[in-house]
Every structure is written in C-alpha cells, then in structure tokens.
Scaffold this active site. Structure first.
Site, PDB file in Angstrom:
ATOM      1  N   TYR A   1       0.902  -1.162  -0.037  1.00 50.28           N
ATOM      2  CA  TYR A   1       0.085  -0.125   0.118  1.00 50.28           C
ATOM      3  C   TYR A   1       0.912   1.148   0.172  1.00 50.28           C
ATOM      4  O   TYR A   1       1.259   1.740   1.081  1.00 50.28           O
ATOM      5  CB  TYR A   1      -1.088  -0.057   1.351  1.00 50.28           C
ATOM      6  CG  TYR A   1      -1.796  -1.293   1.333  1.00 50.28           C
ATOM      7  CD1 TYR A   1      -2.275  -2.031   0.268  1.00 50.28           C
ATOM      8  CD2 TYR A   1      -2.497  -1.520   2.402  1.00 50.28           C
ATOM      9  CE1 TYR A   1      -2.997  -3.000   0.203  1.00 50.28           C
ATOM     10  CE2 TYR A   1      -3.222  -2.629   2.637  1.00 50.28           C
ATOM     11  CZ  TYR A   1      -3.753  -3.217   1.525  1.00 50.28           C
ATOM     12  OH  TYR A   1      -4.509  -4.492   1.588  1.00 50.28           O
TER      13      TYR A   1
ATOM     14  N   HIS B   1       0.012 -12.385   1.399  1.00 53.32           N
ATOM     15  CA  HIS B   1      -0.828 -11.336   0.775  1.00 53.32           C
ATOM     16  C   HIS B   1      -0.628 -11.795  -0.891  1.00 53.32           C
ATOM     17  O   HIS B   1       0.501 -11.742  -1.327  1.00 53.32           O
ATOM     18  CB  HIS B   1       0.035  -9.913   0.888  1.00 53.32           C
ATOM     19  CG  HIS B   1      -0.887  -8.929   0.440  1.00 53.32           C
ATOM     20  ND1 HIS B   1      -0.410  -7.611   0.314  1.00 53.32           N
ATOM     21  CD2 HIS B   1      -2.275  -8.888  -0.013  1.00 53.32           C
ATOM     22  CE1 HIS B   1      -1.411  -6.640  -0.197  1.00 53.32           C
ATOM     23  NE2 HIS B   1      -2.578  -7.582  -0.152  1.00 53.32           N
TER      24      HIS B   1
END
Length: 310
Positions: free
Chosen positions: A47, A129
């Site tokens: 992110y 992830h």
C-alpha cells in the site's frame, strides 16, 4: 486465539490508493477511526510502497488496546527508475519497487522491514498477501516461516489475505492458520466465498471481511461506480439497484446493509473498511451503529437477491 473487534480500518487509501492523500488528512482519518471505536488496523508494504505502514504507525504511536495487521509476500527494493510514479494503483513516487518473495527469508525480512516502517513494538497479525501465482511456495515456505514467528511470539496470529476464496480454502484445510482476510467474495452482490466461510466456521478460523462495498458499487445509497475496481457492468448495477430498493423500503441504506450483511455469518469476526477522509469514517460508523431488521434479509432472500445459505 486472538480476539478481533467487529470493525477494522483498511489502510490502502491512506497509502495514496488512486489519488494522493496529505499527511494531515491521513492522520485525521486514522484519528477519526479511533474516535469511532475502531480497534483493528490493517496495512501492507504494497500500500503506497510502505507509505500506509509509515502513516499508520505514526498515528498509532503511544496508543494501546488495538490489533494491528500487516502482510508479507512483497519485498520493497530500490527502483531502477526512481524518477517515475508507481504503476500499481498508488499515487506515490516509484523510488521503490515490489518483488514477490514467499520464501522463509523473504517473509522474515518483510516483517522486520514492516516493523521498522511502522515504528511500533508489535504486529499482532501477519497475512500472506495475494499468493495467487505462488501458491505452492506460499504453502511450503511462507506459511512455515509465519508459524515459526508465531511460535516465537513475534506475532499472535497468522493467515492469508486474498481477493479469491479457493486458495485461502487450501490454507484452511492444509495448514494451521488463525485468520483469513477475504476481500469482496462475501458481500451483498457476491456470496461465492461461502465454501471458505463454512470451512473456517468448522475449523475455528476467523475471517476478516474486506471489500464489503465491492470497490464502490455498494458504497452509496444509489448504486454506481466500480465493481472489483473496474466500471460496474450494467446487470450488476441493476441487481444492486433492486437490492437498494428493498433496503429503502425497510429504512436501511445500501451501504448500511452492505456493512451489516457479512457479520451475519458466524465465521466473520470483523469487517475492514478503507477510508481516505475523516468524513468517510464517521459516515460509516453512524451507519454500522444502526440496527438492520431481520425482515430485510428475508425479503432479499425471497426476492432471489441474496443466497439463503449462510
């Protein structure tokens, strides 16, 4: 087993997802989440090339009583073209680039570097992830590495975070994970993740439901915008509109129903909502605090707008 609060904050938007967010706005957004009672905060190196982790860590510094989640699988390394902009959806300089790494050493390095960016004493949850194209390595190397870190007390809980349900189901069936973050696959518009949720309920794996607005189509009283980060197809907009009409008859807005729906399943412990402004946080908090009548779900089911399985 880790205890999870019902509402969580998703840190992708304050990592400049799609558009820039100022330092002041990012801090005010996290502060608003805290003041609204949110006590789970989720982030990832992905992110904003670490920006979300840095901002979230600074905002949480000196606070206690929260659950912090970050992710492994993408290492951040210096970019050969540092003068450009990130090409993976975040409005940040491309001074770093992501390198997939689900190896044991990569997982440990990733978590160490996340801790440095966060500047916090502990990460409570570590999630593998998006291992869509690296499933066997994630199962064979990343998971054992996280299991070691859990045994060492470095993290309290481990799991996997994905936008699909099939691979997380393998983790639930083949490993001893504690948590799954499932994005967008158990919502008012998409209940395809039910097989995963049933397995999680059976095995005591807790689910964090992210993407409850399916990237935007369910985020406003009148459906519009995106579905899975693409322009929403007309049939889905039509179906969402029919759902919104049923909601309105019961005095419930579409986003209110979208937030309430996942929590009806016993496997789901938390909904995780991304936000880029304090106003988004307070608007969502005002909606999730209002009860949704059971008859709404019955009407959606009888109208063929919602699966009867849960």
């Amino acid at each position: 087993m880790i205890e999870l609060p019902r509402h969580g904050f998703g840190g992708a938007p304050i990592g400049n997802l799609f558009q820039e967010v100022s330092e002041e706005q990012a801090r005010a957004t996290v502060d608003a989440a805290w003041e609204s009672g949110v006590r789970l905060f989720d982030t990832a190196p992905h992110y904003g090339l670490g920006l979300s982790e840095r901002r979230l860590g600074a905002a949480l510094a000196g606070r206690s009583g929260y659950v912090l989640s970050t992710k492994v699988g993408r290492l951040l390394v210096p970019s050969p073209s540092p003068s450009g902009r990130d090409q993976e959806g975040f409005d940040v300089p491309a001074q770093l680039e992501r390198v997939w790494d689900f190896s044991r050493d990569g997982v440990r390095r990733s978590l160490e570097e996340s801790m440095t960016r966060l500047g916090l004493p502990a990460v409570h949850i570590a999630l593998i992830h998006d291992p869509d194209d690296h499933v066997e390595q994630a199962l064979g190397e990343a998971y054992p590495a996280l299991a070691e870190l859990r045994a060492e007390g470095v993290v309290q809980a481990i799991g996997v975070g994905m936008n699909q349900w099939q691979v997380p189901l393998r983790f639930v069936e083949e490993t001893d994970i504690d948590v799954v973050m499932l994005a967008g696959r158990y919502t008012l518009l998409d209940q395809s993740g039910l097989p995963l949720l049933e397995a999680c309920a059976e095995r005591g794996v807790k689910v964090l439901a992210a993407g409850v607005f399916n990237s935007g189509i369910l985020a406003t009283p009148k459906p519009s915008g995106t579905y899975n980060y693409q322009p929403a197809p007309a049939p889905l907009v039509e179906r969402a509109t029919r759902i919104a009409e049923v909601c309105e008859r019961h005095g419930v807005s579409l986003p209110q129903a979208a937030m309430a729906f996942p929590l009806r399943h016993p496997a789901i412990a938390t909904i995780v909502l991304g936000a880029r402004t304090p106003e988004e946080v307070t608007t969502n908090a005002a909606l999730w605090s209002q009860p949704v009548p059971e008859v709404l779900w019955e009407d959606l089911e009888s109208g063929g707008l919602l699966s009867k399985e849960r």
